[in-house]
Design a protein around this motif. Structure first.
Motif, PDB file in Angstrom:
ATOM      1  N   ASP A 146       0.855  -1.178   0.000  1.00 38.11           N
ATOM      2  CA  ASP A 146       0.000   0.000   0.000  1.00 38.11           C
ATOM      3  C   ASP A 146       0.895   1.234   0.000  1.00 38.11           C
ATOM      4  O   ASP A 146       1.311   1.723   1.051  1.00 38.11           O
ATOM      5  N   ALA A 147       1.236   1.727  -1.186  1.00 34.01           N
ATOM      6  CA  ALA A 147       2.069   2.916  -1.303  1.00 34.01           C
ATOM      7  C   ALA A 147       1.275   4.133  -0.844  1.00 34.01           C
ATOM      8  O   ALA A 147       0.106   4.292  -1.202  1.00 34.01           O
ATOM      9  N   TYR A 148       1.907   5.001  -0.067  1.00 36.75           N
ATOM     10  CA  TYR A 148       1.218   6.176   0.441  1.00 36.75           C
ATOM     11  C   TYR A 148       2.231   7.278   0.684  1.00 36.75           C
ATOM     12  O   TYR A 148       3.399   7.019   0.970  1.00 36.75           O
ATOM     13  N   PHE A 149       1.770   8.519   0.572  1.00 36.77           N
ATOM     14  CA  PHE A 149       2.676   9.649   0.771  1.00 36.77           C
ATOM     15  C   PHE A 149       2.929   9.873   2.264  1.00 36.77           C
ATOM     16  O   PHE A 149       2.260   9.300   3.130  1.00 36.77           O
ATOM     17  N   ASN A 150       3.912  10.732   2.574  1.00 38.90           N
ATOM     18  CA  ASN A 150       4.357  10.910   3.948  1.00 38.90           C
ATOM     19  C   ASN A 150       3.905  12.210   4.587  1.00 38.90           C
ATOM     20  O   ASN A 150       3.952  12.350   5.810  1.00 38.90           O
ATOM     21  N   ALA A 151       3.514  13.183   3.789  1.00 34.72           N
ATOM     22  CA  ALA A 151       3.073  14.469   4.335  1.00 34.72           C
ATOM     23  C   ALA A 151       2.327  15.227   3.253  1.00 34.72           C
ATOM     24  O   ALA A 151       2.478  14.944   2.059  1.00 34.72           O
ATOM     25  N   SER A 152       1.522  16.188   3.675  1.00 34.42           N
ATOM     26  CA  SER A 152       0.858  17.097   2.750  1.00 34.42           C
ATOM     27  C   SER A 152       1.631  18.408   2.685  1.00 34.42           C
ATOM     28  O   SER A 152       2.358  18.768   3.634  1.00 34.42           O
ATOM     29  N   THR A 153       1.476  19.123   1.582  1.00 27.08           N
ATOM     30  CA  THR A 153       2.184  20.383   1.394  1.00 27.08           C
ATOM     31  C   THR A 153       1.252  21.457   0.856  1.00 27.08           C
ATOM     32  O   THR A 153       0.237  21.162   0.218  1.00 27.08           O
ATOM     33  N   ILE A 154       1.597  22.705   1.096  1.00 28.18           N
ATOM     34  CA  ILE A 154       0.993  23.864   0.438  1.00 28.18           C
ATOM     35  C   ILE A 154       2.124  24.590  -0.272  1.00 28.18           C
ATOM     36  O   ILE A 154       3.095  25.013   0.366  1.00 28.18           O
ATOM     37  N   ASN A 155       2.015  24.692  -1.593  1.00 30.93           N
ATOM     38  CA  ASN A 155       3.081  25.273  -2.418  1.00 30.93           C
ATOM     39  C   ASN A 155       4.440  24.650  -2.129  1.00 30.93           C
ATOM     40  O   ASN A 155       5.468  25.328  -2.059  1.00 30.93           O
ATOM     41  N   GLY A 156       4.428  23.333  -1.951  1.00 33.38           N
ATOM     42  CA  GLY A 156       5.668  22.598  -1.765  1.00 33.38           C
ATOM     43  C   GLY A 156       6.262  22.666  -0.386  1.00 33.38           C
ATOM     44  O   GLY A 156       7.304  22.038  -0.121  1.00 33.38           O
ATOM     45  N   LYS A 157       5.640  23.377   0.534  1.00 30.15           N
ATOM     46  CA  LYS A 157       6.170  23.524   1.894  1.00 30.15           C
ATOM     47  C   LYS A 157       5.371  22.657   2.860  1.00 30.15           C
ATOM     48  O   LYS A 157       4.148  22.597   2.791  1.00 30.15           O
ATOM     49  N   LEU A 158       6.106  22.029   3.783  1.00 27.37           N
ATOM     50  CA  LEU A 158       5.481  21.075   4.701  1.00 27.37           C
ATOM     51  C   LEU A 158       4.687  21.758   5.805  1.00 27.37           C
ATOM     52  O   LEU A 158       3.663  21.245   6.250  1.00 27.37           O
ATOM     53  N   GLY A 159       5.148  22.882   6.306  1.00 24.31           N
ATOM     54  CA  GLY A 159       4.460  23.557   7.386  1.00 24.31           C
ATOM     55  C   GLY A 159       4.932  23.106   8.754  1.00 24.31           C
ATOM     56  O   GLY A 159       5.657  22.125   8.904  1.00 24.31           O
ATOM     57  N   ASP A 160       4.504  23.831   9.783  1.00 27.32           N
ATOM     58  CA  ASP A 160       5.077  23.672  11.124  1.00 27.32           C
ATOM     59  C   ASP A 160       4.554  22.467  11.897  1.00 27.32           C
ATOM     60  O   ASP A 160       4.914  22.275  13.060  1.00 27.32           O
ATOM     61  N   LEU A 161       3.715  21.633  11.285  1.00 24.32           N
ATOM     62  CA  LEU A 161       3.321  20.384  11.934  1.00 24.32           C
ATOM     63  C   LEU A 161       4.337  19.277  11.688  1.00 24.32           C
ATOM     64  O   LEU A 161       4.214  18.188  12.252  1.00 24.32           O
ATOM     65  N   TYR A 162       5.316  19.534  10.834  1.00 22.30           N
ATOM     66  CA  TYR A 162       6.316  18.532  10.486  1.00 22.30           C
ATOM     67  C   TYR A 162       7.698  19.023  10.895  1.00 22.30           C
ATOM     68  O   TYR A 162       7.949  20.232  10.991  1.00 22.30           O
ATOM     69  N   SER A 163       8.593  18.084  11.160  1.00 18.19           N
ATOM     70  CA  SER A 163       9.973  18.426  11.499  1.00 18.19           C
ATOM     71  C   SER A 163      10.917  17.503  10.758  1.00 18.19           C
ATOM     72  O   SER A 163      10.601  16.343  10.493  1.00 18.19           O
ATOM     73  N   CYS A 164      12.069  18.024  10.403  1.00 20.47           N
ATOM     74  CA  CYS A 164      13.106  17.260   9.732  1.00 20.47           C
ATOM     75  C   CYS A 164      14.370  17.384  10.567  1.00 20.47           C
ATOM     76  O   CYS A 164      14.866  18.492  10.783  1.00 20.47           O
ATOM     77  N   SER A 165      14.856  16.252  11.058  1.00 20.35           N
ATOM     78  CA  SER A 165      16.030  16.248  11.953  1.00 20.35           C
ATOM     79  C   SER A 165      15.807  17.143  13.162  1.00 20.35           C
ATOM     80  O   SER A 165      16.715  17.815  13.644  1.00 20.35           O
ATOM     81  N   GLY A 166      14.583  17.174  13.635  1.00 20.35           N
ATOM     82  CA  GLY A 166      14.275  17.919  14.851  1.00 20.35           C
ATOM     83  C   GLY A 166      13.957  19.381  14.642  1.00 20.35           C
ATOM     84  O   GLY A 166      13.582  20.071  15.593  1.00 20.35           O
TER      85      GLY A 166
END
Length: 440
Positions: free
Chosen positions: A23-43
């Motif tokens: 079941d392939a699925y995406f990892n996050a939603s974006t607005i204009n390619g930006k993840l937004g402050d609900l997501y973090s990358c390396s903290g």
């Protein structure tokens, strides 16, 4: 632009979906390619989309759903939208606090910056059908609408009393009725280029949309209901699309009138499904003996031919076999009049009198609601071979596709143009130019 962030190769995801391996699925939603402050990358908290506005000004937002998997609900806390166009066609201005937009759809909406100066979250929420449908993670994302610093300074010396953005109250992720009413409230706008709905219909199609299964390895019989002997596919009138095994594109064969080769590859998309039953029966969603009898699906390059200028009416009927998902159906090369939509099974006696033949919305992507139907009408006036397909990426990969072939007319303007003079041949050894990439 509402989109998705994938952490896997999309070609592999496409192959996996076709083979029903994972079941392939995406990892996050974006607005204009930006993840937004609900997501973090390396903290570190991710940046989000930021829209600076000035009080009293009106902004035209061109909103696109470029995602593969989900319809999105879009809201901005403390503000309303006035929707003025959909799929590049004017609609009667419609004021709402939420926009429902499916993959492939576009919406133009006016935003008036009329709230108190401050910061407001712009939130995009992917919705999904409720249980017993398979469930996916709720991958919400958000950006910020921010009133200008100059206005903040004029109102109190620099910054608002709270720098925390105001959040909107979002629909529930399983709330499909908000989408139903949003799309149902869109109507066409009368203007100098407005087209009247053709009253006479030349051809009528009733097309069921859902899931089914085929036997693995080309076997003629197998066990179903999610058994390993069978593979799930997406269907239209119990057919799933098979790409033809030819080097020469069908459009090129069609242009050079090599009809015998074309016809030998194609299976006509029938006017209606092979069997009549309660298409929206929720008991068909979980796999089991009752559902398994309706699963068997034929695999073919399905197509339908229309004479130049024919008026075609199509009723898309959503089904409950294995899932109750909605379907954003997209027709290449044409716009359609959206005449009506409804819940449950389509009934011509009851539903035809409800058709809007005065000012229907004109679109190229129509959202067939969960366990419901949509009726559209279009003029087959663009010669060529056109995809008609579901815009959910997984339904497209699984075969919810048909070809609509519009024949040439009697004039140059109503006939398919020749391939360009510099059209590459890619080394194919035959007497017509050929290219794997000549578009359908």
């Amino acid at each position: 632009m509402a989109g998705e962030w994938w952490e896997m190769d999309l070609l592999k995801a496409d192959w996996d979906i076709k083979q029903h391996v994972i079941d392939a699925y995406f990892n996050a939603s974006t607005i204009n390619g930006k993840l937004g402050d609900l997501y973090s990358c390396s903290g570190a908290v991710e940046d989000g989309y930021l829209l600076d506005v000035e009080p009293g000004r009106t902004y035209l937002l061109r909103i696109i759903n470029a995602a593969l998997f989900s319809e999105y609900y879009l809201k901005i806390a403390g503000h309303k939208f006035t929707v003025v166009a959909a799929d590049a066609n004017y609609v009667s201005p419609y004021t709402t606090d939420v926009i429902a937009i499916a993959p492939g759809e576009t919406m133009d909406a006016l935003l008036v910056a009329d709230a108190d100066p401050g910061r407001y979250y712009m939130v995009a929420l992917p919705n999904q059908s409720p249980l017993p449908d398979p469930q996916s993670p709720t991958l919400i994302t958000r950006g910020i609408v921010q009133y200008s610093n100059k206005q903040r300074a004029a109102d109190g010396g620099g910054r608002p009393s709270s720098d925390i953005p105001v959040s909107p109250e979002m629909p529930d992720q399983h709330d499909m009725i908000t989408s139903f009413y949003f799309h149902g409230n869109l109507s066409g706008l009368h203007h100098p280029q407005h087209l009247d709905v053709p009253k006479h219909v030349d051809e009528r199609l009733f097309i069921t949309l859902g899931l089914g299964s085929i036997c693995r390895g080309g076997q003629s019989s197998c066990k179903r209901s999610e058994n390993n002997e069978s593979m799930d596919v997406a269907t239209m009138n119990s057919f799933t699309y098979q790409q033809p095994a030819v080097a020469t594109p069908l459009l090129e064969l069609h242009y050079y009138s090599i009809d015998n080769r074309v016809l030998s590859m194609l299976q006509e998309l029938p006017d209606k499904p092979p069997r009549v039953f309660n298409y929206t029966d929720p008991a068909l969603i979980p796999p089991g003996p009752k559902e398994a009898k309706l699963e068997p699906t034929s695999k073919a390059t399905i197509a339908r031919r229309f004479r130049q200028g024919a008026v075609v009416e199509v009723v898309f009927q959503g089904m409950a076999i294995l899932s109750s998902e909605s379907n954003p159906m997209h027709l290449h090369g044409h716009d359609v009049f959206v005449l009506a939509q409804g819940e449950g099974n389509y009934d011509a006696t009851r539903d035809v009198p409800r058709y809007n033949l005065v000012n229907p919305a004109v679109k190229n992507t129509v959202f067939v609601p969960r366990l419901g139907w949509v009726a559209v009408r279009f003029i087959a006036d663009n010669p060529g071979i056109w995809y008609m397909h579901c815009h959910f990426g997984f339904h497209l990969s699984m075969g919810m596709v048909a070809l609509f072939i519009v024949e040439d007319g009697s004039t140059v303007d109503t006939s398919l143009p020749a391939p360009p003079a510099d059209f590459p041949t890619c080394g194919h050894d035959h007497n017509v130019m050929s290219n794997e990439f000549y578009p359908i």
